[in-house]
Design a protein around this motif. Structure first.
Motif, PDB file in Angstrom:
ATOM      1  N   VAL A  91      47.357   3.843  -1.336  1.00 39.30           N
ATOM      2  CA  VAL A  91      48.532   3.008  -1.073  1.00 39.30           C
ATOM      3  C   VAL A  91      49.107   3.357   0.291  1.00 39.30           C
ATOM      4  O   VAL A  91      49.197   4.520   0.672  1.00 39.30           O
ATOM      5  CB  VAL A  91      49.593   3.230  -2.170  1.00 39.30           C
ATOM      6  N   GLY A  92      49.474   2.332   1.028  1.00 40.50           N
ATOM      7  CA  GLY A  92      50.120   2.561   2.321  1.00 40.50           C
ATOM      8  C   GLY A  92      49.161   2.775   3.459  1.00 40.50           C
ATOM      9  O   GLY A  92      49.572   3.193   4.541  1.00 40.50           O
ATOM     10  N   GLU A  93      47.869   2.497   3.262  1.00 38.87           N
ATOM     11  CA  GLU A  93      46.887   2.654   4.318  1.00 38.87           C
ATOM     12  C   GLU A  93      46.089   1.359   4.494  1.00 38.87           C
ATOM     13  O   GLU A  93      46.001   0.542   3.575  1.00 38.87           O
ATOM     14  CB  GLU A  93      45.913   3.796   3.990  1.00 38.87           C
ATOM     15  N   ILE A  94      45.527   1.199   5.678  1.00 40.91           N
ATOM     16  CA  ILE A  94      44.594   0.100   5.936  1.00 40.91           C
ATOM     17  C   ILE A  94      43.193   0.710   5.891  1.00 40.91           C
ATOM     18  O   ILE A  94      42.747   1.359   6.838  1.00 40.91           O
ATOM     19  CB  ILE A  94      44.857  -0.560   7.303  1.00 40.91           C
ATOM     20  N   ASP A  95      42.531   0.544   4.752  1.00 34.85           N
ATOM     21  CA  ASP A  95      41.189   1.085   4.571  1.00 34.85           C
ATOM     22  C   ASP A  95      40.159  -0.002   4.882  1.00 34.85           C
ATOM     23  O   ASP A  95      40.506  -1.123   5.270  1.00 34.85           O
ATOM     24  CB  ASP A  95      41.015   1.570   3.132  1.00 34.85           C
ATOM     25  N   LYS A  96      38.887   0.319   4.684  1.00 30.32           N
ATOM     26  CA  LYS A  96      37.851  -0.697   4.842  1.00 30.32           C
ATOM     27  C   LYS A  96      38.102  -1.818   3.837  1.00 30.32           C
ATOM     28  O   LYS A  96      38.591  -1.585   2.725  1.00 30.32           O
ATOM     29  CB  LYS A  96      36.459  -0.103   4.651  1.00 30.32           C
ATOM     30  N   HIS A  97      37.827  -3.038   4.263  1.00 29.93           N
ATOM     31  CA  HIS A  97      38.034  -4.241   3.454  1.00 29.93           C
ATOM     32  C   HIS A  97      39.519  -4.535   3.232  1.00 29.93           C
ATOM     33  O   HIS A  97      39.868  -5.310   2.347  1.00 29.93           O
ATOM     34  CB  HIS A  97      37.308  -4.169   2.112  1.00 29.93           C
ATOM     35  N   GLU A  98      40.383  -3.914   4.019  1.00 29.73           N
ATOM     36  CA  GLU A  98      41.811  -4.225   3.994  1.00 29.73           C
ATOM     37  C   GLU A  98      42.241  -4.609   5.405  1.00 29.73           C
ATOM     38  O   GLU A  98      41.792  -4.011   6.381  1.00 29.73           O
ATOM     39  CB  GLU A  98      42.625  -3.035   3.480  1.00 29.73           C
ATOM     40  N   TRP A  99      43.137  -5.600   5.491  1.00 27.40           N
ATOM     41  CA  TRP A  99      43.476  -6.185   6.782  1.00 27.40           C
ATOM     42  C   TRP A  99      44.967  -6.467   6.874  1.00 27.40           C
ATOM     43  O   TRP A  99      45.599  -6.854   5.890  1.00 27.40           O
ATOM     44  CB  TRP A  99      42.751  -7.519   6.973  1.00 27.40           C
TER      45      TRP A  99
END
Length: 242
Positions: A91-99
């Protein structure tokens, strides 16, 4: 009304319209977004920009996500992305597959982009974390650049323009915050998209802020207005004292 008065009025109008936006450099902060929302529209430098949280493998295959937050470090708190449904361990991060995608309603130059929680490892068993930034310019050309932390206070930026500054050391319990000045040069943009590379293990980051200014043509318009007003004023003064 005489032609000269019409020209003065027109020039003054150009000057006023330009000055309202040209000198406005506005910053939007990710920590002001509403948690759980999929999008937010903010005012910036005389126009609007819509930020959208998305999930999916690429820009052509996205679904709505939601904004989420984690505690700030060293006084810095950005915003990340979580899926609409299901649990999310990051939660609260831009990981892979998140934009996070920013769409501008009018031409704007990004004068600063600040990202947080980019570490070089081994603070969270992450190594050389990278942020991918895909930008669509107003001539519809598209480029993707990367910001990679390679030390506690050093990072690489692959664009041919822009300057990277460390605002908080990338060490445990600190911010790992990186400021990109003039990241896309003086080129006006339609949009930019933030994500983590799918092929880098555990790479993630947060969006902290973006600052935008009007495109260079607005400055040219202001200069034209100022010059026209000055020329007509001098012409009027010469007639009075002729």
């Amino acid at each position: 009304m005489s032609i000269s008065k019409i020209l003065v009025t027109a020039a003054s109008g150009v000057l006023m319209a330009s000055s309202l936006t040209t000198f406005a450099a506005d910053t939007v902060y990710g920590n002001t977004f509403t948690a759980g929302s999929s999008s937010t529209t903010e005012s910036i430098a005389g126009t609007t920009v819509t930020f959208t949280a998305k999930t999916g493998p690429d820009l052509d295959n996205l679904t709505n996500g939601k904004f989420s937050f984690k505690p700030g470090q060293d006084g810095y708190q950005g915003v990340g992305v979580s899926p609409i449904k299901g649990s999310d361990a990051h939660v609260g991060e831009i990981d892979k597959h998140e934009w996070i995608i920013a769409d501008f309603s009018d031409a704007r130059v990004v004068s600063n982009l600040t990202l947080g929680l980019l570490f070089d490892g081994p603070e969270y068993n992450d190594h050389h974390e990278t942020a991918l930034i895909t930008v669509t310019f107003f001539d519809d050309t598209v480029s993707t650049f990367s910001l990679t932390a390679i030390g506690e206070s050093t990072a690489t930026w692959t664009a041919p323009f822009g300057t990277v500054t460390n605002l908080s050391p990338a060490s445990y319990d600190m911010g790992g915050v990186w400021s990109l000045d003039n990241p896309f040069g003086d080129n006006a943009v339609k949009s930019f998209a933030l994500t983590s590379p799918a092929n880098v293990k555990q790479s993630d980051f947060t969006f902290y802020s973006v600052t935008a200014v009007p495109e260079p043509s607005s400055y040219a318009m202001l200069a034209l207005g100022l010059g026209l007003v000055g020329f007509l004023s001098r012409r009027k003064a010469n007639r009075l004292y002729a």
